[in-house]
Motif scaffolding. Structure first.
Motif, PDB file in Angstrom:
ATOM      1  N   ASN A  96       0.923  -0.996  -0.180  1.00 36.66           N
ATOM      2  CA  ASN A  96      -0.029   0.179   0.018  1.00 36.66           C
ATOM      3  C   ASN A  96       0.786   1.295  -0.005  1.00 36.66           C
ATOM      4  OD1 ASN A  96      -1.778   2.122   0.547  1.00 36.66           O
ATOM      5  ND2 ASN A  96      -3.022   0.859   1.634  1.00 36.66           N
ATOM      6  N   ALA A  97       0.916   2.068  -1.054  1.00 38.20           N
ATOM      7  CA  ALA A  97       1.584   3.272  -1.072  1.00 38.20           C
ATOM      8  C   ALA A  97       1.685   3.941  -0.039  1.00 38.20           C
ATOM      9  CB  ALA A  97       1.640   3.876  -2.591  1.00 38.20           C
ATOM     10  N   GLY A  98       0.424   4.149   0.612  1.00 37.08           N
ATOM     11  CA  GLY A  98       0.098   5.101   1.570  1.00 37.08           C
ATOM     12  C   GLY A  98       0.986   4.653   2.822  1.00 37.08           C
ATOM     13  N   ASP A  99       1.326   3.426   3.122  1.00 40.71           N
ATOM     14  CA  ASP A  99       2.437   2.968   4.062  1.00 40.71           C
ATOM     15  C   ASP A  99       3.636   3.531   3.824  1.00 40.71           C
ATOM     16  OD1 ASP A  99       0.138   1.552   5.287  1.00 40.71           O
ATOM     17  OD2 ASP A  99       0.810  -0.305   4.342  1.00 40.71           O
ATOM     18  N   LEU A 100       4.043   3.635   2.616  1.00 44.86           N
ATOM     19  CA  LEU A 100       5.339   4.161   2.139  1.00 44.86           C
ATOM     20  C   LEU A 100       5.564   5.629   2.354  1.00 44.86           C
ATOM     21  CD1 LEU A 100       5.822   2.075  -1.157  1.00 44.86           C
ATOM     22  CD2 LEU A 100       6.552   1.592   1.101  1.00 44.86           C
ATOM     23  N   THR A 101       4.390   6.363   1.968  1.00 40.18           N
ATOM     24  CA  THR A 101       4.360   7.787   2.135  1.00 40.18           C
ATOM     25  C   THR A 101       4.388   8.274   3.798  1.00 40.18           C
ATOM     26  OG1 THR A 101       2.307   7.682   1.547  1.00 40.18           O
ATOM     27  CG2 THR A 101       3.612   8.410  -0.190  1.00 40.18           C
TER      28      THR A 101
END
Ligand SMILES: [Ca+2]
Length: 416
Positions: free
Chosen positions: A326-331
């Protein structure tokens, strides 16, 4: 985990206060306190171009979870379906900042077919005398169906701003700020615009936009004037956040604003590969720690909102388990390491608001970020974040671990 040897001799201690020294001076700020008071570990932004059913508790929870919400003005103003309903959002989260999306240079050509005296129709009518033309007299389109008006003309800006002001004043829904979409150093035309002839020529001197120095200067000056004029009309307390690459790379321009939007972070603002690593490279002029010191802070800023690419893919663990990223976790990791940066959490890929899978309660950071080689670490009152930079690009730019109250609450441990 593989660890790059390139940087292992270096130990970078990022003293957060030190980066503030690079901030341009704003005489208007006077003795106002610097920085932002967070009520949690970090702030979350939500962007939703089609606000859902506010009577649905699950939908409302998404928006109320955010600290700042970017929404379309036409949904909330005039005959919009949400006229009078912003109060529901205010009641659910009295601290929520609600920001209205505003196109800085285009109108949709089908807005002329919408009912009269609606926000979009009025914008369309106000723009008509100012539509820009190409060197062959064609209408300039930057996306299919999106007609460019000449915002370098003060009369055009005044006419469009008057529509914005009228609805903000007459609607019961009043936005806390504006989201400019968008400000770039020069006009960008989508490759999908295929039937436009000639080159854009906003000033009509027969010289195409990209080779016309006067026109390019006017293009940038017009953006600065837009911001100043918006402030004159809406007041100093009106939040102004810009999408587009200019504020991500131009500190003086960013300082006119309360924040900037990193669309498809980190691809806009950084390029050439390993963009996540670039964003955290202390030697790079627009790294996130430095850029955080650019916007003004008087309206709760700086708001550095990290958007993302979706979907970004998955990886297989050493045990063979397939894990979706989940890219939200990365950001969120990027935001935790860069403090005032807030995060845009979206989980469907269509700019829909989302809620973190794992809520955090780390408390306040205890200091800056320690960088040892390609390992980044930061301690918080109730835990720590550690990250090891890998490829620096999607789908798994880095591995990370969030420890909260001595428990690993979230991690990526890839066999990269
Ligand atoms: Ca020209």
């Amino acid at each position: 985990m593989r660890r790059s040897a390139i940087f292992t001799l270096f130990l970078w201690i990022i003293i957060l206060a030190a980066t503030a020294c690079t901030s341009p001076t704003d005489p208007e700020q006077g003795s106002l306190p610097q920085g932002v008071e967070h009520d949690g570990t970090l702030r979350i932004a939500a962007l939703d171009y089609q606000i859902g059913d506010l009577a649905d508790p699950a939908v409302m929870a998404k928006y109320a979870r955010a600290d700042i919400l970017i929404a379309q003005c036409d949904q909330f103003w005039g005959r919009g379906s949400y006229e009078g309903k912003m109060a529901l959002l205010r009641a659910a989260n009295p601290d929520l900042k609600i920001i209205g999306y505003f196109r800085s240079k285009v109108v949709k050509d089908n807005w002329g077919e919408t009912p009269a005296q609606t926000y979009n129709y009025d914008l369309y009518q106000a723009s008509l005398p100012y539509w820009a033309h190409t060197t062959t007299g064609d209408t300039v389109m930057d996306w299919p169906g999106a007609a460019v008006f000449d915002f370098t003309n003060p009369d055009a800006r005044r006419a469009m701003l008057e529509v914005f002001r009228h609805y903000q004043q007459t609607s019961t829904n009043k936005f806390d700020g504006v989201f400019w979409d968008y400000f770039n150093p020069s006009l960008w035309v989508a490759p999908t615009v295929r039937d436009m002839t000639g080159e854009p020529d906003l000033d009509g001197d027969g010289i195409g936009h990209w080779s016309d120095e006067d026109e390019l200067q006017a293009f940038q000056d017009g953006q600065e004037a837009w911001i100043t004029e918006m402030q004159s009309v809406m007041g100093r307390g009106f939040i102004q956040i810009a999408n587009g690459s200019r504020a991500l790379q131009d500190s003086l321009f960013a300082h006119r604003l309360d924040g900037m939007f990193y669309e498809i972070f980190p691809d806009v603002g950084f390029s050439g590969g390993a963009e996540f690593a670039q964003a955290l490279d202390p030697a790079r002029f627009n790294n996130l720690w430095t850029a955080r010191s650019w916007p003004r802070t008087r309206n709760g800023g700086p708001w550095l909102i990290l958007s993302m690419s979706q979907p970004v893919g998955s990886y297989r663990t050493t045990d063979g388990e397939l894990v979706a990223v989940n890219a939200g976790d990365l950001t969120r990791i990027m935001a935790l390491l860069t403090d005032a940066t807030s995060i845009h959490y979206e989980n469907t890929g269509a700019h829909r608001a989302g809620i973190p899978r794992v809520e955090l309660d780390l408390g306040r950071p205890l200091g800056g970020v320690t960088i040892t080689g390609n390992t980044y670490e930061r301690s918080f009152e109730r835990g720590r974040v550690s990250m090891v930079m890998g490829s620096g690009a999607y789908p798994v730019p880095f591995d990370y671990q969030i420890v909260q109250k001595d428990v690993i609450v979230e991690e990526i441990d890839s066999p990269f």
